[in-house]
Design a protein around this motif. Structure first.
Motif, mmCIF file in Angstrom:
data_model
loop_
_atom_site.group_PDB
_atom_site.id
_atom_site.type_symbol
_atom_site.label_atom_id
_atom_site.label_comp_id
_atom_site.label_asym_id
_atom_site.label_seq_id
_atom_site.Cartn_x
_atom_site.Cartn_y
_atom_site.Cartn_z
ATOM 1 N N ASP A 21 -25.522 1.198 -16.337
ATOM 2 C CA ASP A 21 -25.517 -0.081 -16.050
ATOM 3 C C ASP A 21 -26.755 -1.497 -16.142
ATOM 4 O O ASP A 21 -26.741 -2.423 -15.771
ATOM 5 C CB ASP A 21 -24.606 -0.102 -14.395
ATOM 6 C CG ASP A 21 -25.682 0.686 -14.198
ATOM 7 O OD1 ASP A 21 -26.648 1.359 -13.838
ATOM 8 O OD2 ASP A 21 -25.705 -0.074 -12.515
ATOM 9 N N GLN A 22 -27.801 -1.254 -16.156
ATOM 10 C CA GLN A 22 -28.716 -1.552 -16.173
ATOM 11 C C GLN A 22 -29.513 -2.414 -17.814
ATOM 12 O O GLN A 22 -28.677 -1.353 -18.756
ATOM 13 C CB GLN A 22 -30.318 -0.995 -16.261
ATOM 14 C CG GLN A 22 -29.802 -0.444 -14.105
ATOM 15 C CD GLN A 22 -30.522 -1.416 -13.756
ATOM 16 O OE1 GLN A 22 -31.422 -2.219 -13.441
ATOM 17 N NE2 GLN A 22 -29.274 -1.600 -12.354
ATOM 18 N N PRO A 23 -30.018 -3.308 -17.417
ATOM 19 C CA PRO A 23 -30.584 -3.947 -19.176
ATOM 20 C C PRO A 23 -31.794 -2.763 -19.542
ATOM 21 O O PRO A 23 -32.610 -1.657 -18.825
ATOM 22 C CB PRO A 23 -30.772 -5.355 -18.549
ATOM 23 C CG PRO A 23 -31.031 -4.892 -17.664
ATOM 24 C CD PRO A 23 -30.641 -4.100 -16.943
ATOM 25 N N PRO A 24 -32.168 -3.392 -21.413
ATOM 26 C CA PRO A 24 -32.646 -1.444 -22.048
ATOM 27 C C PRO A 24 -34.793 -2.440 -21.301
ATOM 28 O O PRO A 24 -34.889 -3.688 -20.706
ATOM 29 C CB PRO A 24 -32.698 -2.130 -23.212
ATOM 30 C CG PRO A 24 -31.970 -3.303 -22.981
ATOM 31 C CD PRO A 24 -30.588 -3.462 -21.969
ATOM 32 N N PHE A 25 -35.291 -1.186 -20.771
ATOM 33 C CA PHE A 25 -36.341 -1.557 -20.471
ATOM 34 C C PHE A 25 -37.244 -2.766 -21.685
ATOM 35 O O PHE A 25 -37.955 -3.540 -21.063
ATOM 36 C CB PHE A 25 -37.195 -0.437 -21.078
ATOM 37 C CG PHE A 25 -36.982 0.940 -19.679
ATOM 38 C CD1 PHE A 25 -37.481 0.429 -18.946
ATOM 39 C CD2 PHE A 25 -36.458 1.954 -20.266
ATOM 40 C CE1 PHE A 25 -37.100 2.104 -17.772
ATOM 41 C CE2 PHE A 25 -36.403 3.082 -19.586
ATOM 42 C CZ PHE A 25 -36.463 2.557 -17.942
ATOM 43 N N VAL A 26 -36.717 -2.888 -23.100
ATOM 44 C CA VAL A 26 -37.103 -3.617 -23.954
ATOM 45 C C VAL A 26 -36.539 -3.702 -24.879
ATOM 46 O O VAL A 26 -35.355 -3.089 -25.319
ATOM 47 C CB VAL A 26 -39.118 -3.237 -24.470
ATOM 48 C CG1 VAL A 26 -40.256 -3.497 -23.992
ATOM 49 C CG2 VAL A 26 -37.940 -2.131 -25.019
ATOM 50 N N GLU A 27 -36.244 -5.438 -25.249
ATOM 51 C CA GLU A 27 -35.578 -5.624 -26.699
ATOM 52 C C GLU A 27 -36.870 -5.730 -28.079
ATOM 53 O O GLU A 27 -37.918 -5.976 -27.480
ATOM 54 C CB GLU A 27 -34.179 -6.677 -25.963
ATOM 55 C CG GLU A 27 -33.552 -5.872 -24.971
ATOM 56 C CD GLU A 27 -32.464 -7.178 -24.719
ATOM 57 O OE1 GLU A 27 -31.367 -7.612 -24.359
ATOM 58 O OE2 GLU A 27 -33.741 -8.540 -24.287
ATOM 59 N N VAL A 28 -35.885 -6.174 -29.156
ATOM 60 C CA VAL A 28 -37.173 -6.774 -30.157
ATOM 61 C C VAL A 28 -37.127 -8.480 -29.393
ATOM 62 O O VAL A 28 -36.638 -9.432 -28.747
ATOM 63 C CB VAL A 28 -35.724 -7.324 -31.205
ATOM 64 C CG1 VAL A 28 -36.764 -7.971 -32.803
ATOM 65 C CG2 VAL A 28 -35.781 -5.759 -31.978
ATOM 66 N N GLY A 29 -38.654 -8.515 -29.823
ATOM 67 C CA GLY A 29 -39.254 -9.466 -29.000
ATOM 68 C C GLY A 29 -40.218 -9.837 -27.637
ATOM 69 O O GLY A 29 -40.580 -10.471 -27.077
ATOM 70 N N SER A 30 -39.565 -8.478 -26.997
ATOM 71 C CA SER A 30 -40.127 -8.533 -25.859
ATOM 72 C C SER A 30 -42.205 -8.147 -26.190
ATOM 73 O O SER A 30 -42.224 -7.457 -26.696
ATOM 74 C CB SER A 30 -39.653 -6.927 -24.831
ATOM 75 O OG SER A 30 -38.759 -7.661 -25.048
#
Length: 81
Positions: A21-30
């Motif tokens: 239920d948490q957002p990803p640690f990183v995404e493209v652009g992080s």
């Protein structure tokens, strides 16, 4: 600028987020630092944090959430900067 591929240190199941239920640690652009956690690898119910290892920007994510990975498999690419 040069690119750095963050590799899995262990075989196991790769997780892109700390819990479902948490957002990803990183995404493209992080933007990441060497100490930024970019994912988790689960081996026998033990979780190991995977760190970026370099400072820069995430340009590509190679491993999907809950995918099986081996040691040395590319998890994501960081453009050093």
């Amino acid at each position: 600028m040069s690119e750095h591929v963050v590799q899995s240190p262990l075989p196991g199941i790769f997780y892109t987020k700390p819990s479902p239920d948490q957002p990803p640690f990183v995404e493209v652009g992080s933007v990441v630092t060497a100490d930024t956690t970019v994912g988790l690898v689960e081996v026998m119910k033990q979780f190991a944090e995977v760190k970026a290892g370099v400072n820069g920007t995430v340009t590509e994510i190679h491993a999907e959430n809950e995918s099986i990975i081996g040691p040395g498999d590319g998890i994501l690419t960081v453009e050093k900067g």
